[in-house]
Design a protein around this motif. Structure first.
Motif, mmCIF file in Angstrom:
data_model
loop_
_atom_site.group_PDB
_atom_site.id
_atom_site.type_symbol
_atom_site.label_atom_id
_atom_site.label_comp_id
_atom_site.label_asym_id
_atom_site.label_seq_id
_atom_site.Cartn_x
_atom_site.Cartn_y
_atom_site.Cartn_z
ATOM 1 N N ALA A 109 0.917 -1.296 -0.171
ATOM 2 C CA ALA A 109 0.016 0.127 -0.025
ATOM 3 C C ALA A 109 0.806 1.049 0.045
ATOM 4 C CB ALA A 109 -0.851 -0.059 1.325
ATOM 5 N N LYS A 110 1.879 1.220 0.782
ATOM 6 C CA LYS A 110 2.757 2.361 0.577
ATOM 7 C C LYS A 110 3.441 2.573 -0.489
ATOM 8 C CE LYS A 110 5.008 1.599 4.896
ATOM 9 N NZ LYS A 110 6.148 1.485 5.873
ATOM 10 N N LEU A 111 3.737 1.643 -1.343
ATOM 11 C CA LEU A 111 4.381 1.633 -2.596
ATOM 12 C C LEU A 111 3.295 2.192 -3.555
ATOM 13 C CD1 LEU A 111 6.449 -1.462 -2.630
ATOM 14 C CD2 LEU A 111 7.220 0.822 -2.646
ATOM 15 N N GLY A 112 2.136 2.265 -3.400
ATOM 16 C CA GLY A 112 0.917 2.754 -4.376
ATOM 17 C C GLY A 112 0.573 1.823 -5.078
ATOM 18 N N ILE A 113 0.699 0.424 -4.737
ATOM 19 C CA ILE A 113 0.297 -0.637 -5.852
ATOM 20 C C ILE A 113 -0.975 -1.127 -5.405
ATOM 21 C CG2 ILE A 113 0.580 -3.079 -6.266
ATOM 22 C CD1 ILE A 113 3.503 -2.690 -5.444
ATOM 23 N N SER A 114 -2.208 -0.600 -6.597
ATOM 24 C CA SER A 114 -3.493 -0.918 -6.186
ATOM 25 C C SER A 114 -3.945 -2.307 -6.908
ATOM 26 C CB SER A 114 -4.118 0.453 -7.052
ATOM 27 O OG SER A 114 -4.002 0.329 -8.295
ATOM 28 N N LYS A 115 -3.148 -2.828 -7.875
ATOM 29 C CA LYS A 115 -3.548 -4.132 -8.696
ATOM 30 C C LYS A 115 -2.426 -4.900 -8.666
ATOM 31 C CE LYS A 115 -6.149 -6.320 -11.932
ATOM 32 N NZ LYS A 115 -6.802 -6.509 -13.117
ATOM 33 N N ILE A 116 -2.237 -6.126 -8.357
ATOM 34 C CA ILE A 116 -1.279 -6.949 -8.612
ATOM 35 C C ILE A 116 -1.297 -8.024 -9.704
ATOM 36 C CG2 ILE A 116 0.449 -8.574 -7.532
ATOM 37 C CD1 ILE A 116 -0.158 -7.152 -4.773
#
Length: 181
Positions: A109-116
């Motif tokens: 979440a801190k890295l700004g990843i919304s979809k993996i």
């Protein structure tokens, strides 16, 4: 990086970021061939590399940690990745953590990843049975399942796993005597 020519080359068609999750700097060795292919396949896809531990080794040697982290940064540069995210959890201490998946989710979440799209990590054997690798595999597997992402598990080639010199180094010299099955 070793890539077995008999392994299929990955084609990750779904949208989302690629997340590499390993316990230590240098664990990525087993999967860099596939990662570099994925990067070349779609250079605009975001790829994030997370190292769970502080890289300090069994004796928590911070000069060793600095060396391993610098090495990881050099590897990232060579492959076309940004520098890895170091979570700074205790090296050789992950097996006591019950909340590693939660910690990884917060880091993502801190890295700004919304979809993996895919999670690359250790195999279910922890490469050679290392407790940190086993714990990271379980957490990464849970993360992939929760996000409906492809799980790509890295393994040492069988010739290395069964190599007498490797076995001697790991077991007979007592580097990881209780970790090698």
């Amino acid at each position: 990086a070793y890539t077995n020519p008999s392994y299929p080359i990955l084609n990750i068609s779904n949208d989302g970021d690629i997340v590499l999750i390993f316990a230590h700097a240098d664990d990525e060795l087993t999967i860099l061939g596939q990662v570099s292919h994925v990067i070349k396949q779609n250079p605009k896809r975001r790829v994030h590399w997370i190292i769970a531990t502080n890289n300090a080794g069994l004796h928590q040697d911070m000069s060793y940690a600095s060396l391993r982290t610098a090495e990881a940064n050099a590897v990232a540069s060579c492959v076309g990745l940004s520098s890895p995210t170091i979570m700074n959890l205790p090296d050789s201490g992950l097996s006591q953590m019950n909340d590693l998946q939660d910690k990884l989710e917060k880091e993502i979440a801190k890295l700004g990843i919304s979809k993996i799209a895919a999670v690359f990590t250790h195999d279910s054997r922890g490469l050679y049975g290392h407790p940190d690798h086993l714990q990271v595999y379980q957490a990464a597997k849970g993360l992939a399942e929760k996000n409906k992402a492809l799980l790509v598990a890295a393994a040492y080639p069988s010739f290395l796993r069964h190599n007498a010199a490797f076995y001697y180094m790991m077991v007979k010299r007592k580097i990881f005597p209780k970790f090698v099955p």
